[in-house]
Design a protein around this motif. Structure first.
Motif, PDB file in Angstrom:
ATOM      1  N   GLN A  14       0.840  -1.187   0.000  1.00  0.00           N
ATOM      2  CA  GLN A  14       0.000   0.000   0.000  1.00  0.00           C
ATOM      3  C   GLN A  14       0.879   1.242   0.000  1.00  0.00           C
ATOM      4  O   GLN A  14       1.878   1.314   0.720  1.00  0.00           O
ATOM      5  N   PHE A  15       0.516   2.236  -0.823  1.00  0.00           N
ATOM      6  CA  PHE A  15       1.247   3.491  -0.914  1.00  0.00           C
ATOM      7  C   PHE A  15       0.312   4.645  -0.583  1.00  0.00           C
ATOM      8  O   PHE A  15      -0.851   4.627  -0.953  1.00  0.00           O
ATOM      9  N   THR A  16       0.857   5.648   0.066  1.00  0.00           N
ATOM     10  CA  THR A  16       0.106   6.865   0.317  1.00  0.00           C
ATOM     11  C   THR A  16       0.580   7.915  -0.674  1.00  0.00           C
ATOM     12  O   THR A  16       1.771   8.224  -0.735  1.00  0.00           O
ATOM     13  N   LEU A  17      -0.342   8.445  -1.466  1.00  0.00           N
ATOM     14  CA  LEU A  17       0.005   9.425  -2.480  1.00  0.00           C
ATOM     15  C   LEU A  17       0.002  10.830  -1.885  1.00  0.00           C
ATOM     16  O   LEU A  17      -0.691  11.112  -0.915  1.00  0.00           O
ATOM     17  N   ALA A  18       0.770  11.708  -2.490  1.00  0.00           N
ATOM     18  CA  ALA A  18       0.815  13.105  -2.057  1.00  0.00           C
ATOM     19  C   ALA A  18      -0.517  13.790  -2.382  1.00  0.00           C
ATOM     20  O   ALA A  18      -1.357  13.251  -3.110  1.00  0.00           O
ATOM     21  N   ASP A  19      -0.689  14.984  -1.840  1.00  0.00           N
ATOM     22  CA  ASP A  19      -1.907  15.742  -2.105  1.00  0.00           C
ATOM     23  C   ASP A  19      -2.026  16.063  -3.584  1.00  0.00           C
ATOM     24  O   ASP A  19      -1.032  16.363  -4.247  1.00  0.00           O
ATOM     25  N   HIS A  20      -3.236  16.013  -4.091  1.00  0.00           N
ATOM     26  CA  HIS A  20      -3.586  16.387  -5.463  1.00  0.00           C
ATOM     27  C   HIS A  20      -2.949  15.472  -6.509  1.00  0.00           C
ATOM     28  O   HIS A  20      -2.709  15.889  -7.629  1.00  0.00           O
ATOM     29  N   GLU A  22      -3.518  12.022  -8.682  1.00  0.00           N
ATOM     30  CA  GLU A  22      -4.577  11.097  -9.074  1.00  0.00           C
ATOM     31  C   GLU A  22      -3.994   9.959  -9.893  1.00  0.00           C
ATOM     32  O   GLU A  22      -3.046  10.142 -10.647  1.00  0.00           O
ATOM     33  N   VAL A  23      -4.578   8.765  -9.742  1.00  0.00           N
ATOM     34  CA  VAL A  23      -4.173   7.614 -10.524  1.00  0.00           C
ATOM     35  C   VAL A  23      -4.969   7.644 -11.826  1.00  0.00           C
ATOM     36  O   VAL A  23      -6.191   7.628 -11.819  1.00  0.00           O
ATOM     37  N   LYS A  24      -4.258   7.706 -12.954  1.00  0.00           N
ATOM     38  CA  LYS A  24      -4.915   7.764 -14.262  1.00  0.00           C
ATOM     39  C   LYS A  24      -5.072   6.388 -14.896  1.00  0.00           C
ATOM     40  O   LYS A  24      -5.881   6.188 -15.761  1.00  0.00           O
ATOM     41  N   GLY A  25      -4.267   5.436 -14.466  1.00  0.00           N
ATOM     42  CA  GLY A  25      -4.383   4.087 -15.023  1.00  0.00           C
ATOM     43  C   GLY A  25      -3.322   3.178 -14.430  1.00  0.00           C
ATOM     44  O   GLY A  25      -2.362   3.627 -13.809  1.00  0.00           O
ATOM     45  N   ALA A  26      -3.517   1.862 -14.649  1.00  0.00           N
ATOM     46  CA  ALA A  26      -2.550   0.883 -14.166  1.00  0.00           C
ATOM     47  C   ALA A  26      -2.548  -0.304 -15.120  1.00  0.00           C
ATOM     48  O   ALA A  26      -3.593  -0.702 -15.639  1.00  0.00           O
ATOM     49  N   ASN A  30       3.813  -8.706 -17.804  1.00  0.00           N
ATOM     50  CA  ASN A  30       5.075  -9.422 -17.606  1.00  0.00           C
ATOM     51  C   ASN A  30       5.561  -9.361 -16.155  1.00  0.00           C
ATOM     52  O   ASN A  30       6.749  -9.208 -15.890  1.00  0.00           O
ATOM     53  N   GLY A  31       4.642  -9.436 -15.224  1.00  0.00           N
ATOM     54  CA  GLY A  31       5.003  -9.437 -13.815  1.00  0.00           C
ATOM     55  C   GLY A  31       5.379  -8.076 -13.259  1.00  0.00           C
ATOM     56  O   GLY A  31       5.896  -7.981 -12.157  1.00  0.00           O
ATOM     57  N   LEU A  32       5.121  -7.018 -14.015  1.00  0.00           N
ATOM     58  CA  LEU A  32       5.480  -5.666 -13.585  1.00  0.00           C
ATOM     59  C   LEU A  32       4.226  -4.793 -13.570  1.00  0.00           C
ATOM     60  O   LEU A  32       3.488  -4.747 -14.555  1.00  0.00           O
ATOM     61  N   LEU A  33       3.996  -4.119 -12.472  1.00  0.00           N
ATOM     62  CA  LEU A  33       2.855  -3.217 -12.344  1.00  0.00           C
ATOM     63  C   LEU A  33       3.306  -1.800 -12.661  1.00  0.00           C
ATOM     64  O   LEU A  33       4.216  -1.269 -12.034  1.00  0.00           O
ATOM     65  N   VAL A  34       2.668  -1.187 -13.666  1.00  0.00           N
ATOM     66  CA  VAL A  34       2.976   0.190 -14.052  1.00  0.00           C
ATOM     67  C   VAL A  34       1.749   1.036 -13.739  1.00  0.00           C
ATOM     68  O   VAL A  34       0.651   0.748 -14.200  1.00  0.00           O
ATOM     69  N   ILE A  35       1.956   2.082 -12.939  1.00  0.00           N
ATOM     70  CA  ILE A  35       0.855   2.954 -12.520  1.00  0.00           C
ATOM     71  C   ILE A  35       1.108   4.349 -13.067  1.00  0.00           C
ATOM     72  O   ILE A  35       2.184   4.912 -12.870  1.00  0.00           O
ATOM     73  N   ASP A  36       0.116   4.924 -13.760  1.00  0.00           N
ATOM     74  CA  ASP A  36       0.207   6.285 -14.295  1.00  0.00           C
ATOM     75  C   ASP A  36      -0.385   7.248 -13.275  1.00  0.00           C
ATOM     76  O   ASP A  36      -1.549   7.130 -12.903  1.00  0.00           O
TER      77      ASP A  36
END
Length: 68
Positions: A14-20, A22-26, A30-36
């Motif tokens: 679990q990660f805590t994101l900074a203020d403002h 937003e997650v645009k996609g994930a 190939n075993g790798l999680l990429v989060i925009d």
């Protein structure tokens, strides 16, 4: 030789994101999680420009003095 592979049990990260922010996609590929992520600052918090008129009023007087 002892080989310990990837554990088969469930886990949670679990990660805590900074203020403002937003997650645009994930994408999980190939075993790798990429989060925009995208930072969107509200208009109220953005810097503003304030126009300053440079006209000289006739009521203003300049005081002259000698340098010390």
């Amino acid at each position: 030789f002892l080989h310990r592979g990837i554990s088969a049990r469930n886990f949670k990260r679990q990660f805590t994101l900074a203020d403002h922010v937003e997650v645009k996609g994930a994408i999980f590929e190939n075993g790798l999680l990429v989060i925009d992520l995208q930072r969107e600052i509200p208009e109220a918090m953005k810097p503003r420009r304030i126009a300053i008129n440079g006209s000289v009023s006739s009521k203003l007087t300049q005081i002259e003095s000698k340098a010390a």
